[in-house]
Design a protein around this motif. Structure first.
Motif, PDB file in Angstrom:
ATOM      1  N   ARG A 141       5.920  -0.272  81.016  1.00 38.96           N
ATOM      2  CA  ARG A 141       7.278  -0.367  80.531  1.00 38.96           C
ATOM      3  C   ARG A 141       7.777  -1.750  80.408  1.00 38.96           C
ATOM      4  O   ARG A 141       7.679  -2.603  81.197  1.00 38.96           O
ATOM      5  N   ARG A 142       8.581  -1.958  79.111  1.00 37.63           N
ATOM      6  CA  ARG A 142       9.148  -3.098  78.737  1.00 37.63           C
ATOM      7  C   ARG A 142       9.959  -3.682  79.826  1.00 37.63           C
ATOM      8  O   ARG A 142       9.978  -4.965  80.239  1.00 37.63           O
TER       9      ARG A 142
ATOM     10  N   ALA B 119       7.910   2.844  76.688  1.00 34.63           N
ATOM     11  CA  ALA B 119       6.830   2.992  77.884  1.00 34.63           C
ATOM     12  C   ALA B 119       5.598   3.433  77.101  1.00 34.63           C
ATOM     13  O   ALA B 119       5.651   4.249  76.103  1.00 34.63           O
TER      14      ALA B 119
ATOM     15  N   GLU C 143      10.538   9.070  82.477  1.00 34.54           N
ATOM     16  CA  GLU C 143      10.813   7.784  81.648  1.00 34.54           C
ATOM     17  C   GLU C 143      12.235   8.173  80.986  1.00 34.54           C
ATOM     18  O   GLU C 143      12.887   7.117  81.098  1.00 34.54           O
TER      19      GLU C 143
END
Length: 323
Positions: A16-17, A46, A68
């Motif tokens: 995940r960023r 994600a 998410e």
């Protein structure tokens, strides 16, 4: 086996960023990995290994997407409908939606978006359980919301799922609760909810068995006995999907999961499972006069199922479906 994903998501290995520890993301390298098929984007920001993602069942993929999406919306939301179903391990017929289902007070404004499908509701009357910063509708409320909004065959499959007696940990809902809650439903979809709840059973092991049961009913064949017990030649017990005792006729839906799903294989290879299933069928055939087996194409084109059952001698007064 049906797994609940309320406590944790199906996949732990998700990039995940927002969790990159402040390090910059190499977008060119990320794009190259996506283009090469090594990773797949599962939600905004994600990503997951493609092989791990493809190994998940559709219900588990949707549950992961719910996890998410839940961190990208404000706190205090009520996760409902299909999104709640995936978290509870309630399978459905057909494809899972792309968006997150949220129930919200009708008078509070707001609308559906690219990430969210919003359902107007009186939140004061909805039973929920806490889920992180949000709430999730209970299995009972989730089931009734869904069976009020889908077709009869889809509603029956959902109702059967929450009642399923062989679920790990036991059924999510008992039949009298489901039917009472459906009976109290008012407004749009209330008749659909009552019909699906009335037809439901706790003996269907999969949504395809539920779909088979509905088609058998609407095509006019006699109602079958579910999970009939037979004793095989080695002394073990076998339970059949459908049995018409008067006609000594066994019917079974043959899903491919039993030859592929590690949870169903129980350490066997797919080939070993296939041989065991063939031996079981041969043993059962020696005890009855007719044995019908069908796969998913016979459910998506009901005339095929009609042909299978009628050719084996099962009676019906209705004509063959057009497709």
């Amino acid at each position: 086996m049906r797994m609940s994903w309320i406590e944790r998501p199906p996949l732990n290995s998700v990039f995940r960023r927002r969790e990159n520890d402040g390090e910059p993301v190499n977008d060119r390298r990320l794009a190259a990995q996506i283009a090469a098929g090594a990773i797949v984007r599962i939600a905004p920001g994600a990503f997951a290994d493609r092989s791990a993602w493809n190994a998940l069942r559709p219900i588990d993929q949707h549950a992961q997407r719910v996890w998410e999406a839940s961190v990208r919306i404000g706190p205090g939301r009520v996760i409902s409908h299909f999104s709640a179903a995936a978290l509870h391990g309630i399978d459905i017929l057909g494809a899972w939606p792309d968006r997150l289902d949220i129930s919200a007070d009708a008078g509070r404004g707001g609308r559906s978006s690219g990430l969210i499908t919003r359902h107007a509701a009186d939140l004061s009357s909805i039973e929920t359980i806490p889920w992180g910063l949000h709430h999730v509708t209970t299995p009972l409320r989730t089931a009734v919301d869904l069976i009020a909004s889908v077709r009869f065959v889809e509603g029956v499959s959902i109702a059967d799922q929450v009642l399923w007696s062989r679920r790990d940990g036991g059924p999510l809902v008992v039949a009298n609760e489901l039917r009472a809650c459906a009976d109290l439903r008012v407004g749009r979809g209330s008749a659909r909810a009552r019909a699906a709840a009335a037809f439901s059973t706790d003996l269907a092991d999969s949504v395809r068995e539920s779909q088979s049961r509905v088609l058998i009913f609407v095509m006019g064949f006699p109602p079958p006995e579910l999970q009939a017990r037979f004793i095989l030649s080695d002394g073990s017990a076998a339970y059949t999907d459908f049995f018409w005792r008067e006609y000594r006729h066994i019917g079974e839906y043959d899903g491919v999961g039993k030859y592929r799903d590690p949870g169903l294989l129980r350490g066997r290879s797919g080939h070993e499972a296939l041989i065991a299933e063939k031996d079981r069928e041969d043993d059962l055939r020696r005890q009855v006069d007719a044995f019908s087996r069908w796969r998913t194409p016979a459910l998506t084109s009901p005339r095929l199922l009609y042909n299978i059952l009628a050719a084996a001698g099962l009676p019906t007064d209705l004509s063959r479906p057009g497709r």
